[in-house]
Each structure stands twice: as structure tokens, then as C-alpha cells.
Design a protein around this motif. Structure first.
Motif, PDB file in Angstrom:
ATOM      1  N   VAL A   7       0.843  -1.197   0.000  1.00 46.64           N
ATOM      2  CA  VAL A   7       0.000   0.000   0.000  1.00 46.64           C
ATOM      3  C   VAL A   7       0.879   1.249   0.000  1.00 46.64           C
ATOM      4  CG1 VAL A   7      -1.832   1.253   1.191  1.00 46.64           C
ATOM      5  CG2 VAL A   7      -1.775  -1.251   1.268  1.00 46.64           C
ATOM      6  N   ASP A   8       1.077   1.840  -1.161  1.00 44.53           N
ATOM      7  CA  ASP A   8       1.841   3.082  -1.323  1.00 44.53           C
ATOM      8  C   ASP A   8       3.202   3.051  -0.641  1.00 44.53           C
ATOM      9  OD1 ASP A   8      -0.199   4.291  -2.804  1.00 44.53           O
ATOM     10  OD2 ASP A   8      -1.226   4.978  -0.997  1.00 44.53           O
ATOM     11  N   PRO A   9       4.058   2.085  -0.968  1.00 39.63           N
ATOM     12  CA  PRO A   9       5.420   2.111  -0.423  1.00 39.63           C
ATOM     13  C   PRO A   9       6.224   3.224  -1.083  1.00 39.63           C
ATOM     14  CG  PRO A   9       5.250   0.406  -2.088  1.00 39.63           C
ATOM     15  CD  PRO A   9       3.860   0.980  -1.922  1.00 39.63           C
ATOM     16  N   PRO A  10       7.405   3.571  -0.562  1.00 38.63           N
ATOM     17  CA  PRO A  10       8.265   4.543  -1.246  1.00 38.63           C
ATOM     18  C   PRO A  10       8.534   4.070  -2.676  1.00 38.63           C
ATOM     19  CG  PRO A  10       9.174   3.958   0.892  1.00 38.63           C
ATOM     20  CD  PRO A  10       8.043   3.024   0.659  1.00 38.63           C
ATOM     21  N   VAL A  52      12.488  -1.545   0.236  1.00 39.01           N
ATOM     22  CA  VAL A  52      11.781  -1.891  -1.005  1.00 39.01           C
ATOM     23  C   VAL A  52      12.266  -3.230  -1.539  1.00 39.01           C
ATOM     24  CG1 VAL A  52      11.551  -1.219  -3.436  1.00 39.01           C
ATOM     25  CG2 VAL A  52      11.196   0.478  -1.638  1.00 39.01           C
ATOM     26  N   GLU A  53      13.542  -3.536  -1.318  1.00 36.87           N
ATOM     27  CA  GLU A  53      14.108  -4.807  -1.803  1.00 36.87           C
ATOM     28  C   GLU A  53      13.850  -5.972  -0.856  1.00 36.87           C
ATOM     29  OE1 GLU A  53      18.175  -3.701  -2.417  1.00 36.87           O
ATOM     30  OE2 GLU A  53      17.788  -2.829  -4.413  1.00 36.87           O
ATOM     31  N   SER A  93       4.379   6.628   6.653  1.00 31.83           N
ATOM     32  CA  SER A  93       3.081   5.963   6.662  1.00 31.83           C
ATOM     33  C   SER A  93       3.243   4.459   6.829  1.00 31.83           C
ATOM     34  CB  SER A  93       2.335   6.283   5.356  1.00 31.83           C
ATOM     35  OG  SER A  93       1.044   5.751   5.373  1.00 31.83           O
ATOM     36  N   GLN A  94       4.248   3.900   6.179  1.00 30.44           N
ATOM     37  CA  GLN A  94       4.545   2.469   6.328  1.00 30.44           C
ATOM     38  C   GLN A  94       4.975   2.142   7.754  1.00 30.44           C
ATOM     39  OE1 GLN A  94       4.588  -0.185   4.100  1.00 30.44           O
ATOM     40  NE2 GLN A  94       3.766   0.958   2.370  1.00 30.44           N
ATOM     41  N   ARG A 228       0.495   9.418   9.883  1.00 32.86           N
ATOM     42  CA  ARG A 228      -0.890   9.045  10.198  1.00 32.86           C
ATOM     43  C   ARG A 228      -1.777   9.472   9.033  1.00 32.86           C
ATOM     44  NH1 ARG A 228      -1.268   8.432  16.159  1.00 32.86           N
ATOM     45  NH2 ARG A 228      -3.469   9.011  16.075  1.00 32.86           N
ATOM     46  N   THR A 229      -1.605   8.774   7.921  1.00 31.36           N
ATOM     47  CA  THR A 229      -2.152   9.233   6.643  1.00 31.36           C
ATOM     48  C   THR A 229      -3.666   9.214   6.604  1.00 31.36           C
ATOM     49  OG1 THR A 229      -0.145   8.359   5.602  1.00 31.36           O
ATOM     50  CG2 THR A 229      -1.961   8.962   4.148  1.00 31.36           C
TER      51      THR A 229
END
Length: 424
Positions: A7-10, A52-53, A93-94, A228-229
Motif C-alpha cells: 500500500v503506497d510504499p516509497p 523496497v528490496e 506511513s509504512q 498518520r495518513t
């Protein structure tokens, strides 16, 4: 478990934009303080790449992300146009969703976010806090509190001196010919602890031919700043619902204006709000930005005072607004404007950073205070309440006192013909 979910990672393409040139290093407050690579923007981007990896979200990784002020000075400094602002926002957010913080940390964060974004709750706190300040209890409590609970001590030390509260009318008519209808965000902390700034903003806008419609509530900037998106989206929807039928929406808080200008991204996947959020973002202005666009019509009276102007990070780096507030101040007869050394280095406020990370915030605040004192100015002027609280507390710790004011308070004093003592 990998550090980031789906969900919307960098974004990997934004991560890969960083060529690790190091131009960001001198602009990064935590790198300036500690000289640690992982506490620089490129170091944190390296950690994001690991996440990400598939690397796990370790305690050390979160510590480095938490230490970032989000001041965005690196965005200004970067020759490659790396969007570190979007990367750190997505990362936080993550972290907020994925990382199990210690109970004490969770409780303190809950205290902050169950209090500060809600004006009614803050107003309930005003009376006891004002009594506490008047009785001088702080002199007895501050030192032992700092030993037992440094975060609560930081919160206590930052509370501004409270005077009478100014309540804005729902509508303030323009003086003379109406040039625009403006929605003014009264805000949360701003409306309760800095209500004179809101009153001055409404008066200045009205004097410059703007009809002012006031809107109460939090814009979501504090929540967005720490990841806290969903909470930030809820507040953003409230702001979008509040301001309809106006030519501009004005913020007099740097962090609020910066976040509101990003509403199109924040609510891009909300079918009920995406288009309206983009429209509001497009007509959002910082008050100094709008006043510069409209040009002055109200006469300025002389104000013989020496002023040092502090660039709030989310105004200068987040919105690229540096020239406009300086031009407004220079337009006041008799005012002597002086620059502060290391103007691009954050004062340590950074939303709620000075509550969550009190030690580095304290170092940065005192560094800024020393640079302010070196100007010899009688008055420090900025465009953000967090900066005002942070620098006031740092000046008090050094045993010095400089008067502090928002840009619009200085303009208001000049337009109304008040003496410099009105800003003390």
C-alpha cells in the motif's frame, strides 16, 4: 516480514533518482548535528531502498527515519530534483502501520493526536494552563519533570504565554472595493494558542480589500507529518467541505499551507473528493504569498524597529516562498530587516518533532537562538507558530529575550499605525 507492504510504499523510481552526490548533507539538520551517514537524506534513501528490496523494518532503520525532521531543506539543495518529501512521507506511513512501537511511545503519540488537532479540547486546556503559567508552578515543576519525562517536559516548556483569546467572526467585510473573497483557515493550535495572529490576518486581508470567510479546524498537517495518513485524509476532507465559493484559501501557518497544497496527492484516489481537493490545493495561498500577488492598497505607517526574519521550513522549502514575506516587511517605512545566519537550517520545531525528539530539537533550537541573537534585532519574525514556540523556548534557556511576532502582526501594526511596543 519485508519493511514495506504493497500500500503506497516509497516509489522505486523516486529512490533511484538519488545519485548520492552529497549536496544534501550540509543542508540536513541531523547530519549537521551528528555527521552520521544514515542520518542524512541519502543515507535514509539507502535504507528505503533496502526496505523496497525486502529487508525487514529494524529498530535501527526506524530510529533513522524518526530522526528526520522532514524540513525538506534537502529538496531545495538537491541538483537532481529528488522528491525526498514524497519518499519520507510514504516511508513514515509504512512505519506507522508496520512497526510495533513501545507502549510508552504509543501512549505519548496518542496524547498528542487526541489533543492537538482538536480546537475544543485545546480550549478546555487553556484555563488550567493559563492558571499554571500565572502561578509560577513551572519554575518548580520543569526541572524534575525533565528528569522523569523529558517529552512531557518539552511539551510544558513550549507552551506559549497565554493572553486573552480572540474569536473571529464568520465573515469579515473588505475595506473599500472588494478585490477577492478569501477563506481563512483558523486551524487547531493556531486558533487556540495564537488567536491574535488569526485576528491580525483577518484585519490585514480586509484592509487589503479581501472579504474574509473563516473556517475552523485542523488541516491534517500534524498527522501527515508523522505518517498518520488516514487521519490526515479525514481532516483534509473536512477542510475541502468547509471552503466553497471562495477565490482563495489562505493559511497563515507554513505547515498547514504546505500540506493543503498537496491535497490533490493526498486524496487522489478518493472519488468523492479528488477533484475538489485538487481545486482547493490550486487556490491555496500562504497569507504573504496572496498579499504579494494582490499588491498593497492599505497605507503603511512607519514602524521603526529592527527585525530578523526566520524562514519557516515548510514555507521556504515546502512552498518555495522566501521573497514575498521579506518584500512585505521591507515595504514598511522605518523597518530595518536583517538576515539570520544558517537560515536554511531548521529550528527544530518541525510539526511535533520537538515533542517526539526533544534532545536534537533542543540543540537545533539553541543553535537558531544564537544566530538570532547575533543579528542584534529587537524582533524575530516568522510565519509558523511552531517556530515561534521553539525559538522562544530556546531563547529563554539561554537567558535572553527577543520579542517575537508573525509577519501579519507586523503588517497589522504598520497598517493600524501602532508603535513598536505593540509587538513586544
Amino acid at each position: 516480514m519485508p519493511a514495506f507492504d504493497a500500500v503506497d510504499p516509497p516509489r522505486r523510481d523516486l529512490i533511484d533518482d538519488c545519485v548520492h552526490c552529497g549536496f544534501c548533507l550540509p543542508s540536513c539538520p541531523t547530519y549537521v548535528l551528528w555527521g552520521e551517514e544514515m542520518d542524512s537524506p541519502r543515507g535514509r534513501i539507502h535504507l528505503m531502498k533496502q526496505g523496497v528490496e525486502g529487508a525487514p523494518l529494524s529498530d535501527a532503520m526506524v530510529q533513522h527515519f524518526d530522526a528526520c525532521l522532514g524540513c525538506l531543506a534537502c529538496v531545495t539543495a538537491c541538483p537532481s530534483g529528488v522528491r525526498y518529501d514524497r519518499l519520507i512521507e510514504a516511508t513514515r506511513s509504512q512505519v506507522e502501520r508496520q512497526y510495533p512501537r513501545p507502549l510508552r511511545d504509543r501512549l505519548f503519540r496518542a496524547l498528542i493526536f487526541q489533543l492537538f488537532p482538536y480546537p475544543r479540547r485545546l480550549r478546555a486546556l487553556r484555563g488550567p494552563l493559563r492558571l499554571y503559567q500565572r502561578t509560577g508552578l513551572s519554575r518548580l515543576i520543569a526541572r524534575p519533570l525533565a528528569r522523569v519525562a523529558p517529552r512531557l517536559a518539552a511539551m510544558e516548556s513550549l507552551a506559549p504565554p497565554l493572553g486573552p483569546m480572540h474569536r473571529l467572526p464568520e465573515r469579515v467585510p473588505a475595506h473599500g472595493t472588494r478585490r477577492a473573497t478569501v477563506g481563512l483557515l483558523a486551524g487547531c493550535v493556531q486558533s487556540v494558542f495564537f488567536s491574535p495572529v488569526n485576528a491580525a490576518t483577518a484585519r490585514v486581508l480586509a484592509a487589503e480589500g479581501c472579504e474574509v470567510v473563516t473556517g475552523q479546524g485542523c488541516c491534517g498537517a500534524l498527522s501527515l507529518h508523522v505518517g498518520r495518513t488516514e487521519e490526515a485524509r479525514r481532516f483534509a476532507r473536512g477542510v475541502v467541505d468547509t471552503f466553497t465559493g471562495v477565490d482563495y484559501v489562505v493559511a497563515n501557518v507554513a505547515g498547514c499551507g504546505s500540506s493543503m497544497k498537496e491535497y490533490a496527492d493526498l486524496l487522489h484516489d478518493d472519488p468523492a473528493y479528488a477533484e475538489r481537493a485538487a481545486e482547493l490545493a490550486a487556490k491555496t495561498r500562504d497569507v504573504s504569498e496572496l498579499l504579494a500577488e494582490l499588491g498593497p492598497v492599505a497605507p503603511r505607517h512607519p514602524l521603526p524597529i529592527t527585525v530578523a526574519y526566520h524562514d519557516a521550513c515548510h514555507l521556504s522549502h515546502g512552498q518555495g516562498i522566501r521573497r514575498q514575506p521579506r518584500a512585505l516587511l521591507r515595504g514598511i517605512p522605518g523597518l530595518d530587516l536583517r538576515e539570520i545566519a544558517e537560515s536554511d537550517i531548521c529550528c527544530g520545531s518541525a510539526g511535533v518533532y520537538n515533542l517526539l525528539q526533544p534532545e536534537p530539537a533542543r540543540e537545533l533550537g539553541e543553535r537558531k537562538a544564537r544566530n538570532v541573537l547575533a543579528t542584534g534585532a529587537e524582533l524575530l519574525v516568522t510565519a509558523n507558530p511552531g517556530c515561534l514556540m521553539q525559538i522562544r523556548a530556546a531563547l529563554e534557556r539561554t537567558g535572553n529575550r527577543v520579542a517575537l511576532a508573525h509577519v501579519v502582526e507586523v503588517l497589522d501594526a504598520s497598517i493600524r499605525g501602532l508603535p513598536p511596543s505593540a509587538l513586544a
